[in-house]
Design a protein around this motif. Sequence first.
Motif, PDB file in Angstrom:
ATOM      1  N   SER A 168       1.169  -0.922  -0.011  1.00 18.75           N
ATOM      2  CA  SER A 168       0.337  -0.085   0.098  1.00 18.75           C
ATOM      3  C   SER A 168       0.600   1.380   0.088  1.00 18.75           C
ATOM      4  CB  SER A 168      -0.824   0.283   1.042  1.00 18.75           C
ATOM      5  OG  SER A 168      -1.801  -0.727   1.166  1.00 18.75           O
ATOM      6  N   LYS A 171       0.401   4.665  -1.771  1.00 20.90           N
ATOM      7  CA  LYS A 171      -0.869   5.386  -1.845  1.00 20.90           C
ATOM      8  C   LYS A 171      -0.938   6.225  -0.318  1.00 20.90           C
ATOM      9  CE  LYS A 171      -4.179   1.914  -3.865  1.00 20.90           C
ATOM     10  NZ  LYS A 171      -5.612   0.982  -3.835  1.00 20.90           N
ATOM     11  N   SER A 176      -2.108  11.561   4.120  1.00 20.25           N
ATOM     12  CA  SER A 176      -3.265   9.623   3.817  1.00 20.25           C
ATOM     13  C   SER A 176      -3.248   9.690   5.054  1.00 20.25           C
ATOM     14  CB  SER A 176      -2.492   8.739   2.495  1.00 20.25           C
ATOM     15  OG  SER A 176      -1.401   8.463   3.691  1.00 20.25           O
ATOM     16  N   SER A 198       5.648   5.617   5.996  1.00 15.38           N
ATOM     17  CA  SER A 198       5.521   6.615   5.059  1.00 15.38           C
ATOM     18  C   SER A 198       5.440   7.780   5.605  1.00 15.38           C
ATOM     19  CB  SER A 198       3.957   5.340   4.561  1.00 15.38           C
ATOM     20  OG  SER A 198       3.167   5.476   5.985  1.00 15.38           O
ATOM     21  N   THR A 244      -7.340   5.916   3.326  1.00 12.76           N
ATOM     22  CA  THR A 244      -6.639   5.635   2.888  1.00 12.76           C
ATOM     23  C   THR A 244      -5.681   4.464   2.388  1.00 12.76           C
ATOM     24  OG1 THR A 244      -5.084   7.991   2.435  1.00 12.76           O
ATOM     25  CG2 THR A 244      -4.406   6.453   0.448  1.00 12.76           C
ATOM     26  N   ALA A 245      -5.820   3.522   3.526  1.00 19.09           N
ATOM     27  CA  ALA A 245      -5.837   1.935   4.086  1.00 19.09           C
ATOM     28  C   ALA A 245      -6.448   1.844   5.034  1.00 19.09           C
ATOM     29  CB  ALA A 245      -3.804   1.472   3.461  1.00 19.09           C
ATOM     30  N   GLU A 266     -10.079   4.745  -3.982  1.00 19.41           N
ATOM     31  CA  GLU A 266      -8.912   4.406  -4.043  1.00 19.41           C
ATOM     32  C   GLU A 266      -8.557   3.841  -3.307  1.00 19.41           C
ATOM     33  OE1 GLU A 266      -7.424   7.628  -6.468  1.00 19.41           O
ATOM     34  OE2 GLU A 266      -7.547   5.904  -8.292  1.00 19.41           O
ATOM     35  N   GLY A 267      -9.032   3.439  -2.253  1.00 18.85           N
ATOM     36  CA  GLY A 267      -8.803   3.339  -0.834  1.00 18.85           C
ATOM     37  C   GLY A 267      -7.760   1.368  -0.981  1.00 18.85           C
ATOM     38  N   ASP A 268      -7.291   1.238  -0.139  1.00 14.40           N
ATOM     39  CA  ASP A 268      -6.431   0.007   0.305  1.00 14.40           C
ATOM     40  C   ASP A 268      -6.782  -0.951   1.439  1.00 14.40           C
ATOM     41  OD1 ASP A 268      -5.308  -0.392  -2.046  1.00 14.40           O
ATOM     42  OD2 ASP A 268      -3.423  -0.709  -0.937  1.00 14.40           O
ATOM     43  N   ASP A 289     -13.075   1.805  -6.837  1.00 21.09           N
ATOM     44  CA  ASP A 289     -12.295   1.423  -7.272  1.00 21.09           C
ATOM     45  C   ASP A 289     -11.186   0.675  -5.706  1.00 21.09           C
ATOM     46  OD1 ASP A 289     -10.014   0.727  -9.194  1.00 21.09           O
ATOM     47  OD2 ASP A 289     -10.135   2.716  -9.505  1.00 21.09           O
TER      48      ASP A 289
END
Length: 347
Positions: A168, A171, A176, A198, A244-245, A266-268, A289
């Motif tokens: 991830s 992203k 985020s 990150s 985001t994740a 668009e997240g995980d 997505d």
Amino acid sequence: MRALQYRTIGSAPVLVEIDRPEPAPGQVLLKTTAAGVCHSDQFVMDLPQEQYDAFGFGLPLTLGHEGAGTVEAIGAGVTGITLGESMAVYGPWGCGRCHLCAQGKENYCTEAARLGIQPPGLGAPGSMADYLLIDDARHLVPLGELDPVANVSLTDAGLTPYHAIKMSLPKLVAGSTAVVIGAGGLGHVGIQIVKAMSSARVIAVDLSEQKLELAREVGADEAILSDGNTSAAIRELTHGLGATAVFDFVGAQSTVELASSVVAVEGDLTIVGIGGGMLPVGFGSLPYDVAVRTPYWGTRAELMEVLDLARAGKITVETEIFSLADAPQAYEKLHAGTIRGRAVIVP
Ligand code: NAD
Ligand code: ZN
Ligand code: ZN
């Protein structure tokens, strides 16, 4: 030698005396220095007979799939390692020859099931014993100066979140948010990995105030209780956007539902815990997505990377130490949810 074995379905594991194994050609015998206690062991020991049999772990099962040891004996033909060397065990053993193993992804070996290859502690005899037989020197990574007791759990409680989070990273840009559900063995290392790799803000979620306290200590920016208000709280913290994740280190029905309710467009959404939760996935069931993943353990190269993160001082495992004789108590504490970080057995 002594070994902690799961012998009877539904009963606690017991310490028994068994023969010390000899390394056959290609194998390596380790003198165990440390063995980690994972919640997956509890999952295995909670399985009813029929399901246990379906997994093919066999009985008796010497527990322990997080292991470290010093090289005690070397089978014929093994080169490149020396007696006494301190090693971490790469647990998800594969065949070493298939396409995925060739990439170091032995966790996803396509031949292991057919060949009857199983990880130590999850089929093969595990690390909760005085000695541990390694099927191939390829499955050892030198620990060097790293303390085996403090770092043994990086072989699973570090490697598994590392593998999940690494996918991830593209992203997890500045601004985020990563939600970590479950600040136990895996989760408390996962929080540190997100922070080290990150610039995401981390929101930790757990049922227990003590775990939330640990989450804050290891770097979570926010730590909130898992209750009826968690979803709304995460929405508020992310200005309505969501996360985001989401890394779910519980995987229960309630947590996968929480994850799906807070993941952003668009997240995980990554389900690591094996709590049996199911998520219906279809158009419209999740924000546009969203990628849903169910990763398993990690690759050989990633174990080296995780150990390097520890060497760099970026991640540490909070440990509670038990003797081999006291190992059943470690499982009791794990079951009660009162282990802070990871329980480690030192023979
Ligand atoms: P653990 O017991 O150390 O930690 C679990 C944490 O989750 C605890 O802090 C607990 O309080 C918290 N928790 C439980 N229910 C919760 C809920 N409803 N909401 C929020 N928090 C909750 O367990 P662990 O050893 O870290 O393992 C975590 C999970 O990951 C287990 O299901 C384990 O079997 C699984 N696992 C999966 C892999 C894999 O490869 N996918 C590898 C290792 C472990
Ligand atoms: Zn595990
Ligand atoms: Zn393979």
